[in-house]
Design a protein around this motif. Sequence first.
Motif, PDB file in Angstrom:
ATOM      1  N   UNK A   1       0.846  -1.197   0.000  1.00 36.92           N
ATOM      2  CA  UNK A   1       0.000   0.000   0.000  1.00 36.92           C
ATOM      3  C   UNK A   1       0.878   1.241   0.000  1.00 36.92           C
ATOM      4  N   UNK A   2       0.273   2.379  -0.279  1.00 36.76           N
ATOM      5  CA  UNK A   2       1.053   3.625  -0.260  1.00 36.76           C
ATOM      6  C   UNK A   2       1.546   3.926   1.154  1.00 36.76           C
ATOM      7  N   UNK A   3       0.785   3.518   2.173  1.00 42.17           N
ATOM      8  CA  UNK A   3       1.200   3.730   3.558  1.00 42.17           C
ATOM      9  C   UNK A   3       2.439   2.890   3.885  1.00 42.17           C
ATOM     10  N   UNK A   4       2.457   1.649   3.405  1.00 39.24           N
ATOM     11  CA  UNK A   4       3.622   0.790   3.623  1.00 39.24           C
ATOM     12  C   UNK A   4       4.838   1.381   2.923  1.00 39.24           C
ATOM     13  N   UNK A   5       4.660   1.825   1.688  1.00 35.54           N
ATOM     14  CA  UNK A   5       5.774   2.428   0.956  1.00 35.54           C
ATOM     15  C   UNK A   5       6.328   3.639   1.700  1.00 35.54           C
ATOM     16  N   UNK A   6       5.450   4.428   2.288  1.00 33.13           N
ATOM     17  CA  UNK A   6       5.879   5.628   3.013  1.00 33.13           C
ATOM     18  C   UNK A   6       6.736   5.279   4.226  1.00 33.13           C
ATOM     19  N   UNK A   7       6.534   4.095   4.787  1.00 33.38           N
ATOM     20  CA  UNK A   7       7.279   3.677   5.982  1.00 33.38           C
ATOM     21  C   UNK A   7       8.627   3.026   5.673  1.00 33.38           C
ATOM     22  N   UNK A   8       8.845   2.638   4.429  1.00 36.07           N
ATOM     23  CA  UNK A   8      10.089   1.948   4.068  1.00 36.07           C
ATOM     24  C   UNK A   8      11.260   2.920   4.066  1.00 36.07           C
ATOM     25  N   UNK A   9      12.254   2.574   4.851  1.00 39.52           N
ATOM     26  CA  UNK A   9      13.473   3.400   4.938  1.00 39.52           C
ATOM     27  C   UNK A   9      14.644   2.591   4.402  1.00 39.52           C
TER      28      UNK A   9
END
Length: 129
Positions: free
Chosen positions: A120-128
Motif C-alpha cells: 500500500x502507499x502507507x507501507x511504501x511511506x514507511x520503508x526506509x
Amino acid sequence: MLHKVLCVDDDPITLMLCKKVIERVNYTKEVDTAKNGEDAIAYFNQLKNNQEIPPELVLLDLNMPIMNGWELLDAYLELEFNLIFKETKFIVLSSTIDPSDIEKSKSYPMVIDFISKPITKEILAEIKL
C-alpha cells in the motif's frame, strides 16, 4: 525517490497492483517485474552483464513456482550478487504470517523487512532504505 524497484511475484494481479501503487505515489522512476525467482536471477545476470543500474529495492514473494523466494535469496548469495549490487535491499512481501518465515528472513543480510501483502502507499511511506 528511488531509481528502480523490482517486484517478484507469480501472480499477475499482484504484480499489476504493486506496479500501480508504486507509480501512483511516485516512489520510483522505474518498476521492473519478474514472475518467479528464476526470472529474477536472469534479470540480475542481465544487469551484471550489461553493467546496468540495479534496483535499490526488491519486493519479493516467497511462494512461487519454478524458484521460490527462499531459493532466490540463496541463489542471490551464492552467485555473489550481494557483493555486486551492494545497495540492493529486499523486502519479503508475502501472504504468510508464519513466525518461522519472518525469523528466517532475518538471516539474509540483504533482507530489511517482512511485510504482509498487499503493498500500500502507507507501507511504501514507511520503508526506509
